[in-house]
Write a protein that holds these residues in place. Sequence first.
Motif, PDB file in Angstrom:
ATOM      1  N   UNK A   1       0.785  -1.229   0.000  1.00 32.35           N
ATOM      2  CA  UNK A   1       0.000   0.000   0.000  1.00 32.35           C
ATOM      3  C   UNK A   1       0.823   1.289   0.000  1.00 32.35           C
ATOM      4  N   UNK A   2       2.137   1.175  -0.064  1.00 33.43           N
ATOM      5  CA  UNK A   2       2.982   2.372  -0.060  1.00 33.43           C
ATOM      6  C   UNK A   2       4.088   2.270  -1.104  1.00 33.43           C
ATOM      7  N   UNK A   3       3.744   1.870  -2.295  1.00 31.65           N
ATOM      8  CA  UNK A   3       4.746   1.633  -3.340  1.00 31.65           C
ATOM      9  C   UNK A   3       5.586   2.879  -3.623  1.00 31.65           C
ATOM     10  N   UNK A   4       4.931   4.000  -3.820  1.00 32.82           N
ATOM     11  CA  UNK A   4       5.666   5.218  -4.159  1.00 32.82           C
ATOM     12  C   UNK A   4       6.569   5.661  -3.015  1.00 32.82           C
ATOM     13  N   UNK A   5       6.097   5.527  -1.795  1.00 24.79           N
ATOM     14  CA  UNK A   5       6.906   5.879  -0.629  1.00 24.79           C
ATOM     15  C   UNK A   5       8.160   5.002  -0.582  1.00 24.79           C
ATOM     16  N   UNK A   6       7.987   3.714  -0.825  1.00 23.20           N
ATOM     17  CA  UNK A   6       9.123   2.791  -0.801  1.00 23.20           C
ATOM     18  C   UNK A   6      10.111   3.134  -1.896  1.00 23.20           C
TER      19      UNK A   6
END
Length: 186
Positions: free
Chosen positions: A67-72
Amino acid sequence: MEELFLGWLRDYGYTILFIWSMMEGEMGLIMAGIMSHTGHMQILIAIVVAGLGGFVGDQIYFYIGRYNKQFIYRRLKTQRRKFALAHLLLQKYGWPIIFIQRYLYGMRTVIPMSIGVTRYSAKMFALINFCSAIVWAAFTISLAYILGEELLAIVHWIKDHFYLAIPLALLLGGGIAWYFHYQTRK
């Protein structure tokens, strides 16, 4: 100070084991095995608690990836090689990489996150992760339980020869760090 620490382990041992297993684990599992050997913990309860802690920790990492692909991708730029390696391992070996990921040094948190980024089934990941966590906890705690006297002898030797333990630990740790640094440069 030592008595305070041992008191905390006796009073809150299972809670500490659960939290420790969520984050890292191996040293906590070894401590649980030794405490089970000395009678301060029940071995079966320790295995279940540690297995659940390892399971929950990896599930958290998986859902962080899901749920946090861009953050990762944005925050973990320094881990790009590890993420690429995790993807390649998953493509090449499939589900067994999920089972053994907790034994791969430096990849324990990266592999669940990188699998979360893919379209891999969350139910399948949870099932394999649960089985892996229980086997991991049972194997490590049982081994420490069986080798309890030997491990306690090492701990007592370190306590008695603390002046030697720090330079030896620094030398060993520095050697390992140098080796891994040298290997990643190639």
